[in-house]
Design an enzyme around this catalytic site. Structure first.
Site, PDB file in Angstrom:
ATOM      1  N   TYR A 156       0.821  -1.206   0.000  1.00  0.00           N
ATOM      2  CA  TYR A 156       0.000   0.000   0.000  1.00  0.00           C
ATOM      3  C   TYR A 156       0.857   1.258   0.000  1.00  0.00           C
ATOM      4  O   TYR A 156       0.597   2.199  -0.756  1.00  0.00           O
ATOM      5  CB  TYR A 156      -0.928  -0.024   1.213  1.00  0.00           C
ATOM      6  CG  TYR A 156      -1.935   1.101   1.261  1.00  0.00           C
ATOM      7  CD1 TYR A 156      -3.024   1.111   0.395  1.00  0.00           C
ATOM      8  CD2 TYR A 156      -1.811   2.124   2.190  1.00  0.00           C
ATOM      9  CE1 TYR A 156      -3.964   2.129   0.441  1.00  0.00           C
ATOM     10  CE2 TYR A 156      -2.742   3.148   2.248  1.00  0.00           C
ATOM     11  CZ  TYR A 156      -3.822   3.141   1.374  1.00  0.00           C
ATOM     12  OH  TYR A 156      -4.748   4.165   1.439  1.00  0.00           O
ATOM     13  N   ALA A 182       3.938   1.600  -1.027  1.00  0.00           N
ATOM     14  CA  ALA A 182       4.641   1.722  -2.310  1.00  0.00           C
ATOM     15  C   ALA A 182       3.692   2.179  -3.410  1.00  0.00           C
ATOM     16  O   ALA A 182       4.050   3.010  -4.252  1.00  0.00           O
ATOM     17  CB  ALA A 182       5.289   0.391  -2.675  1.00  0.00           C
TER      18      ALA A 182
END
Length: 261
Positions: free
Chosen positions: A156, A158
């Site tokens: 999430y 990234a």
């Protein structure tokens, strides 16, 4: 309201609940025809009916935005029915939990597909229409998780970091056609997803204490930020990230803003 989006057509993904639903309500109040997009027809229909009952113009289209063909079809259906598309809000997302060493690759990809790839699919689909009509506005919805690390949420964080930088590049590519692209970066907000993630009122209260403003944000507050960036009031703003987090990410030392005894 002042009619800041009068005669505009807006497509909002993840518009049935949470931030997307609040944005849909606010856009309609400001004169836009709002089309909300998501996977659950019953939720979408209920929100559209609520907006219409309050005097707004709204419609819905069912699509899984992580499916590029389905998202493209939703955009085409919106343009065919409404005649134009002035605003796209890429709000839909999905989070997966798990430490890096144990997280399945399939979960990593699923998170990226819903949280980052979908914004690419939607942006790619609307650009030709916005260019043809002489401009438009795209507002992406990221997260402070894209600015800071969060253990157990590698996918999430990234994906949201990628969305923030995707916004900058899309802004550069759209600028010559008068298409503005910006990103709202929320902190913790009182959405069904946040409530489920926290689990208990005590956990929510603990999170609130860690925010300099000492409370969790409301979806309507994020809707106001999205509205601003989508409106002509932000006509000279593109490629920008607007952080709406109660001061969380500006604090180097947690608790430094607490001056209570």
């Amino acid at each position: 309201m002042s009619g800041r989006l009068q005669n505009k057509v807006a497509l909002i993904t993840g518009g049935g609940t949470g931030i997307g639903a609040a944005a849909a309500e606010r856009f309609a109040q400001e004169g836009a025809t709002v089309v909300i997009c998501g996977r659950r027809a019953d939720v979408l229909e209920a929100k559209v009916n609520a907006i219409r009952n309050n005097g707004g113009r709204a419609d819905w289209v069912r699509a899984d935005v992580s499916d590029e063909a389905a998202f493209a079809q939703a955009v085409e259906a919106t343009v065919d029915k409404q005649g134009r598309l002035d605003i796209l809000v890429n709000n839909a997302a999905a989070a997966t939990w798990g430490m890096i060493e144990t997280q399945p690759t399939s979960e990593w990809h699923a998170c990226f597909r819903a949280s980052l790839d979908s914004a690419f699919f939607g942006t790619r689909a609307v650009l030709p229409h916005m260019k043809h009509q002489g401009g438009g506005a795209i507002v992406n919805v990221a997260s402070v998780c894209g600015l800071l690390g969060t253990p157990g949420m590698a996918a999430y964080t990234a994906a949201k970091a990628g969305l923030i930088n995707f916004t900058r590049t899309a802004a550069l590519e759209g600028a010559g056609s008068n298409i503005r692209v910006n990103v709202v970066i929320p902190g913790v907000v009182m959405t069904p997803w946040a409530q489920e993630a926290h689990g208990t009122e005590a956990a929510m209260a603990a999170t609130a204490r860690g925010v300099p403003l000492k409370r969790i944000g409301e979806p309507r507050e994020l809707a106001s930020a999205i509205l601003f960036l989508a409106s002509d009031e932000a006509s000279y703003i593109t490629g920008a990230g607007l952080v709406v987090d109660g001061g969380k990410t500006c604090e180097l030392v947690p608790g430094a803003a607490d001056f209570t005894d």
